[in-house]
Design a protein around this motif. Structure first.
Motif, PDB file in Angstrom:
ATOM      1  N   TYR A 137       0.824  -1.211   0.000  1.00 55.35           N
ATOM      2  CA  TYR A 137       0.000   0.000   0.000  1.00 55.35           C
ATOM      3  C   TYR A 137       0.860   1.265   0.000  1.00 55.35           C
ATOM      4  O   TYR A 137       0.445   2.299  -0.539  1.00 55.35           O
ATOM      5  N   SER A 138       2.052   1.193   0.576  1.00 57.20           N
ATOM      6  CA  SER A 138       2.934   2.360   0.574  1.00 57.20           C
ATOM      7  C   SER A 138       3.424   2.666  -0.834  1.00 57.20           C
ATOM      8  O   SER A 138       3.365   3.812  -1.288  1.00 57.20           O
ATOM      9  N   LEU A 139       3.889   1.640  -1.541  1.00 51.54           N
ATOM     10  CA  LEU A 139       4.437   1.847  -2.879  1.00 51.54           C
ATOM     11  C   LEU A 139       3.347   2.165  -3.903  1.00 51.54           C
ATOM     12  O   LEU A 139       3.426   3.177  -4.621  1.00 51.54           O
ATOM     13  N   VAL A 140       2.331   1.316  -3.974  1.00 49.72           N
ATOM     14  CA  VAL A 140       1.253   1.540  -4.941  1.00 49.72           C
ATOM     15  C   VAL A 140       0.464   2.796  -4.584  1.00 49.72           C
ATOM     16  O   VAL A 140       0.026   3.548  -5.466  1.00 49.72           O
ATOM     17  N   GLY A 141       0.298   3.052  -3.288  1.00 47.25           N
ATOM     18  CA  GLY A 141      -0.410   4.248  -2.854  1.00 47.25           C
ATOM     19  C   GLY A 141       0.345   5.526  -3.199  1.00 47.25           C
ATOM     20  O   GLY A 141      -0.265   6.534  -3.561  1.00 47.25           O
ATOM     21  N   LEU A 142       1.671   5.489  -3.086  1.00 47.31           N
ATOM     22  CA  LEU A 142       2.472   6.655  -3.463  1.00 47.31           C
ATOM     23  C   LEU A 142       2.299   6.960  -4.943  1.00 47.31           C
ATOM     24  O   LEU A 142       2.158   8.124  -5.342  1.00 47.31           O
ATOM     25  N   HIS A 143       2.301   5.922  -5.758  1.00 45.63           N
ATOM     26  CA  HIS A 143       2.086   6.137  -7.190  1.00 45.63           C
ATOM     27  C   HIS A 143       0.676   6.647  -7.467  1.00 45.63           C
ATOM     28  O   HIS A 143       0.480   7.560  -8.282  1.00 45.63           O
ATOM     29  N   ALA A 144      -0.315   6.078  -6.788  1.00 47.64           N
ATOM     30  CA  ALA A 144      -1.699   6.526  -6.975  1.00 47.64           C
ATOM     31  C   ALA A 144      -1.856   7.997  -6.588  1.00 47.64           C
ATOM     32  O   ALA A 144      -2.619   8.737  -7.219  1.00 47.64           O
ATOM     33  N   LEU A 145      -1.125   8.433  -5.567  1.00 47.46           N
ATOM     34  CA  LEU A 145      -1.157   9.838  -5.172  1.00 47.46           C
ATOM     35  C   LEU A 145      -0.642  10.729  -6.300  1.00 47.46           C
ATOM     36  O   LEU A 145      -1.233  11.780  -6.602  1.00 47.46           O
ATOM     37  N   HIS A 146       0.441  10.311  -6.941  1.00 46.88           N
ATOM     38  CA  HIS A 146       0.994  11.095  -8.045  1.00 46.88           C
ATOM     39  C   HIS A 146       0.050  11.104  -9.249  1.00 46.88           C
ATOM     40  O   HIS A 146      -0.062  12.122  -9.937  1.00 46.88           O
ATOM     41  N   VAL A 147      -0.622   9.987  -9.488  1.00 41.77           N
ATOM     42  CA  VAL A 147      -1.618   9.953 -10.561  1.00 41.77           C
ATOM     43  C   VAL A 147      -2.755  10.924 -10.251  1.00 41.77           C
ATOM     44  O   VAL A 147      -3.226  11.662 -11.126  1.00 41.77           O
ATOM     45  N   THR A 148      -3.193  10.955  -9.005  1.00 37.99           N
ATOM     46  CA  THR A 148      -4.268  11.859  -8.591  1.00 37.99           C
ATOM     47  C   THR A 148      -3.869  13.315  -8.803  1.00 37.99           C
ATOM     48  O   THR A 148      -4.657  14.125  -9.321  1.00 37.99           O
ATOM     49  N   ILE A 149      -2.653  13.669  -8.404  1.00 38.54           N
ATOM     50  CA  ILE A 149      -2.169  15.041  -8.607  1.00 38.54           C
ATOM     51  C   ILE A 149      -2.136  15.374 -10.093  1.00 38.54           C
ATOM     52  O   ILE A 149      -2.593  16.453 -10.517  1.00 38.54           O
ATOM     53  N   GLY A 150      -1.623  14.446 -10.903  1.00 41.08           N
ATOM     54  CA  GLY A 150      -1.582  14.669 -12.341  1.00 41.08           C
ATOM     55  C   GLY A 150      -2.962  14.841 -12.940  1.00 41.08           C
ATOM     56  O   GLY A 150      -3.191  15.716 -13.784  1.00 41.08           O
ATOM     57  N   LEU A 151      -3.917  14.029 -12.484  1.00 39.94           N
ATOM     58  CA  LEU A 151      -5.283  14.129 -13.004  1.00 39.94           C
ATOM     59  C   LEU A 151      -5.930  15.458 -12.637  1.00 39.94           C
ATOM     60  O   LEU A 151      -6.663  16.048 -13.442  1.00 39.94           O
TER      61      LEU A 151
END
Length: 200
Positions: A137-151
């Motif tokens: 959850y730390s690794l995939v969640g960190l990436h999901a956070l960056h996707v959210t910011i980009g979106l």
């Protein structure tokens, strides 16, 4: 006198140094910083592989999100097409490709959310379950956070486009944003290989 004039005319013109654009320098600095940050999480995930004392384990609950991956990587193509359209001052084509980029990114984020819902409520894997849950959850969640910011940034540009504020003068700014989006896509390739290929 004539010799002096000849010497002056033979002097090569001064070299005109062109400095890199501030936006590109800024996004490159951000990408380098975030790359180091992601590297720490990737190394931690690999280091703790197989060290969970209790289940569920990766091979029991993880399946490669192929559709999500195709959508996210395809969004790198559509954002390039959008930038090209904006350079050509084709605002309608830019808006279409920009919206497709947003839709593909949103599908990826929705797919991630659905995967997490299954892992938490069906498989019982939370961030506190074991070391696998914590690092996953730390690794995939960190990436999901960056996707959210980009979106969110892509959505802002889309709204400005629909309101008539976008034109070819904004190419550099949207290009800088596209660099960030390409970085997010490239990081996903590493995360995908780490979690769903090596980690299983």
């Amino acid at each position: 006198m004539a010799a002096a004039a000849t010497a002056i005319s033979a002097t090569p013109p001064a070299w005109n140094e062109t400095l890199p654009r501030r936006g590109h320098v800024g996004i490159l600095a951000l990408i380098l910083t975030e790359s180091a940050f992601f590297s720490i999480f990737v190394v931690a995930y690999i280091f703790y592989l197989g060290k969970s004392l209790t289940g569920p384990f990766p091979k029991d609950v993880l399946s490669p999100p192929i559709l999500n991956t195709i959508c996210l990587l395809s969004s790198s193509i559509t954002i390039v097409l959008a930038i090209r359209a904006l350079r050509a001052n084709s605002i309608r084509a830019f808006a279409i490709w920009w919206f497709v980029t947003f839709a593909l990114g949103l599908e990826f984020l929705t797919g991630t959310a659905l995967e997490w819902h299954r892992l938490i409520y069906h498989d019982g894997l939370t961030i506190r379950t074991n070391l696998f849950g914590t690092t996953y959850y730390s690794l995939v969640g960190l990436h999901a956070l960056h996707v959210t910011i980009g979106l969110l940034l892509i959505l802002l540009v889309l709204i400005l486009t629909m309101c008539g504020y976008m034109n070819e003068r904004h190419v550099e700014r949207t290009d800088v944003l596209s660099w960030y989006w390409h970085f997010v896509d490239a990081v996903w390739v590493i995360v995908f290989l780490t979690v769903y290929v090596v980690g299983r």
